[in-house]
Design a protein around this motif. Structure first.
Motif, PDB file in Angstrom:
ATOM      1  N   LEU A   1       0.765  -1.267  -0.039  1.00 31.92           N
ATOM      2  CA  LEU A   1       0.097  -0.046  -0.039  1.00 31.92           C
ATOM      3  C   LEU A   1       0.909   1.349   0.028  1.00 31.92           C
TER       4      LEU A   1
ATOM      5  N   THR B   1      -4.330   6.282  -4.107  1.00 25.82           N
ATOM      6  CA  THR B   1      -4.178   5.001  -3.382  1.00 25.82           C
ATOM      7  C   THR B   1      -3.473   3.778  -4.561  1.00 25.82           C
TER       8      THR B   1
ATOM      9  N   GLU C   1      -1.912   0.198  -4.748  1.00 25.25           N
ATOM     10  CA  GLU C   1      -2.128  -1.329  -4.043  1.00 25.25           C
ATOM     11  C   GLU C   1      -1.448  -2.055  -4.738  1.00 25.25           C
TER      12      GLU C   1
END
Length: 727
Positions: free
Chosen positions: A67, A167, A169
């Protein structure tokens, strides 16, 4: 047979090239830009700062591989722009190629988000000031994708604050080889903290916070209103922040401004910490780093390295930012000149700080006892008893093999030599740095900018050939004395070691480097009245002819030899060469020759030192065959080589004995005059070598590997004491 078929198939493949699939091209490009999680974070930080953010919150899990999330409070992204957000080469900062000459933002190619979307799962949540809600979009391979199978890929409305949250990931989930190459999550997290710390120091007015996912404490936290020194204190610690000195440079000639916070001589570590920003872009530069380390070598202990924060602002038209996929490097004009100017200012600043320091010292007479109770005032009035006397610890003994001379004014080797009948110390000479008779005039000529690529290449060759240990020895040496004037050998002390130095060889290298550094900006030694160039060349030719005759065997004088040729023709050819290049010689080397063949001036390479003018005819004659006039780079190299050889102090003969008492009057007078001239020149060179040349070596000599042949270690203090202990 099968092998032939395989070879035929492979040959057919090579003969039929075809364009790569777009998906393959995008993954190759992504691998060049996003090499590690830290590179993805760097791109995201720069985008956030470009968006006018004043607060950045960074969240990391497994070093950024699992992450990587960054939240800012910038302008946000319009909902209509989200479908093309992750397409390659989509940017609002660049419209035509010429815009690269005036780029003032961090990003400009529009490849960062596109590259990340091809090797990770990317989610963007954003809200602009005018929007009623935030919008969330998911991306893969540069395109919008649904968050769950079967749903629409269009951005979804959601609650959120102004700004953008990105974000990332499962970084490198589809590049297993790259993902397996990372050794540990803690190592990648350390790299993340390093890049966040760099931008947190530089970006004034922006608050930064960075922490691991699940941790309650932050790894880095800086408020928006913190000063640069406060940011350095929060990130790198108070020991560094307390020893910083600040300097600013602004130069209109090269169109740059510099702000530097650098550690003083009280602080040093084993590895250099350089936070370098050029036009607010975090970059790396081995040239700047090596130059600053060399500057600090004169102030720090051996092996000590500094902490430096350096922000360099250059006119955008003078810089090329498009030279590296990750924008880690940039190119800019006048790099050598700018680096030299910065190092000079740092050197002056450090020297000023060093002079301002004071130390408390105490001297003890031989045989005096040290009062142990004075070191502890609380026990000073206690009665002396056997019990407390046993508690008193004896002072630790300092061994003589760890003591070295640190004051250059202490006794030298020359003071131990017997006095001579011709005492050089009693003779004042022209060119003596302590003689006030030498006069200098300062002209109004402006400094010339050297833009020649050949000179920059020659300077780079010197830097690449630098020997670090030997350069540090010269930068920190203490002059001991001249050992042999005929062989041009001097003794210097470096640490606890004593070296014999061939200062003739060192002078040759030093004056060559001065020629490169001061190219087209030399001082001038003027001749009044002017000297006739042809007469000087004839003197040199006659001298060479006499030397050739001495070297030629007597039985070969009657036959043609390699020395038997027309010297008058040689003189005419060399004179013609010098006259045909007189404009270039005057412009670049301050060697001025009139159209009628009069030598008006020669270059001045060192203030306080006059080279032997007896070597001038030979220098001019050698400029003919020994200078390559056909190639620019080789011309500069060979001419500066000959100029350096001309400036090297001459080898003086042994001190002659006084003439016999029965010699004839005129002969005795000539010998007396010769002795006085030799004594005067010996005294002059002795003072110049000690007071001018070796201090110049200490200040700016880059010792190359070739000088190793001219420096010999003759004694080591600790080794000598081991020998004495066995005696």
């Amino acid at each position: 047979m099968e092998l032939l078929e395989d070879l035929s198939y492979m040959a057919q493949k090579w003969r039929d090239p075809r364009p790569l699939d777009v998906n393959v091209v995008n993954k190759i490009a992504a691998g060049e830009i996003i090499v590690a999680p830290v590179h993805a974070l760097k791109e995201l930080i720069e985008n956030a700062v470009d968006a006018g953010s004043t607060s950045l919150e960074i969240l990391v899990k497994d070093g950024g591989l699992k992450l990587l999330q960054i939240t800012d409070n910038g302008h946000g992204i319009n909902r209509d722009d989200l479908p093309i957000l992750c397409e390659r080469f989509t940017t609002s900062k660049l419209k035509v190629f010429e815009d690269l000459t005036s780029i003032g933002t961090y990003g400009f190619r529009g490849e960062a988000l596109a590259s990340i979307s091809h090797i990770a799962h990317l989610t963007v949540t954003t809200k602009t000031k005018d929007s009623n809600c935030a919008w969330r979009a998911h991306f893969s391979d540069g395109k919008l994708v649904p968050s769950k199978p079967g749903q629409s890929a269009d951005p979804k409305a959601t609650a959120g604050r102004q700004g953008t949250q990105i974000t990332v990931e499962d970084l490198f989930y589809n590049v297993p080889t790259r993902r397996r190459s990372f050794r540990s999550a803690s190592e990648e997290y350390a790299k993340v903290l390093d890049i966040v710390g760099r931008y947190a120091v530089h970006c004034s007015g922006v608050a930064f916070s960075c922490k691991k996912h699940g941790d309650s404490t932050t790894g880095i936290a800086t408020p928006a209103n913190a000063t640069i020194i406060d940011r350095i204190r929060l990130i790198h610690g108070s020991p560094i922040a307390n020893e910083l000195v600040e300097l600013s440079i602004e130069d209109e000639t090269y169109c740059f401004k510099v702000q530097v916070f650098t550690s003083n001589a009280n602080y040093h570590v084993k590895r250099t910490t350089l936070l370098l920003f050029i036009n607010h872009r975090a970059v790396e530069s081995s040239s700047i780093k090596k130059a600053l380390e060399q500057t600090y070598s004169a102030f720090l202990p051996k092996g000590g390295r500094p902490f430096i924060y350096l922000s360099l602002d250059i006119e955008p038209s003078r810089i090329d930012v498009n030279v590296h996929p990750t924008k880690r490097e940039v190119n800019f004009l006048h790099e050598d000149e700018i680096i030299e100017r910065i190092c000079d200012e740092v050197r002056v600043k450090l020297a000023g700080v060093d002079r301002s320091r004071t130390f408390m010292t105490q001297s003890l007479l031989p045989g005096a006892r040290v009062s142990l109770t004075a070191a502890n005032p609380e026990k000073e009035n206690e009665p002396s008893t056997p019990a407390n006397s046993r508690e008193k610890r004896q002072p630790q003994k300092t061994y003589e093999n760890n003591l070295v001379r640190t004051d250059a004014k202490l006794r030298k080797i020359t003071s131990m030599l017997p006095p001579s009948d011709l005492d050089p110390s009693s003779t004042k000479c022209p060119g003596d740095p302590t003689n006030d008779d030498m006069e200098y005039e300062y002209s109004d000529r402006e400094h010339t900018l050297c833009r020649l690529t050949t000179i920059k290449e020659l300077r780079a060759e010197v830097r690449e050939n630098m020997h670090n240990e030997l350069t540090e020895t010269f930068a920190r040496h203490t002059f001991v004395g001249i050992v042999d004037e005929r062989k041009r050998i001097a003794a210097i002390q470096g640490g606890v070691k004593l070296f014999l130095v061939d200062y003739g060889m060192v002078c040759n290298e030093y004056f060559y480097q001065v020629g490169l550094t001061d190219f087209a900006n030399f001082g001038v030694i003027q001749f009044n009245p002017p000297l006739q160039l042809r007469d000087l060349l004839q003197i040199a030719a006659q001298h060479e002819k006499e030397l050739a005759a001495k070297e030629c065997p007597p039985d070969a004088m009657t036959v043609d030899t390699e020395f038997d040729f027309n010297w008058h023709e040689v003189v005419a050819l060399v004179e013609q060469q010098l006259l045909s290049h007189r404009e270039m010689l005057h412009e670049y080397f301050s060697l001025q020759i009139s159209p009628t063949g009069e030598l008006l001036s020669i270059p001045l390479l060192m203030k306080g030192y006059m080279p032997s003018l007896a070597k001038l005819p030979r220098f001019l004659l050698r400029c003919g065959p020994n200078v390559n006039w056909m190639s620019e780079k080789e011309c500069f190299r060979t001419f500066l080589t000959e100029l350096a050889a001309f400036y090297v102090p001459e080898s003086l003969p042994l001190k002659p004995s006084l003439p016999a008492a029965g010699a004839e009057g005129s002969s005795r007078e000539r010998e007396d005059s010769s002795l006085q001239d030799i004594a005067a020149r010996r005294a002059q060179l002795s003072r110049v070598v000690e007071n001018v040349m070796f201090p110049a070596f200490r200040a700016r000599l880059v010792a190359t590997r070739g000088l190793l042949r001219g420096v010999v270690e003759v004694a080591n203090l600790k080794g000598l004491y081991r020998v004495f202990e066995r005696c």
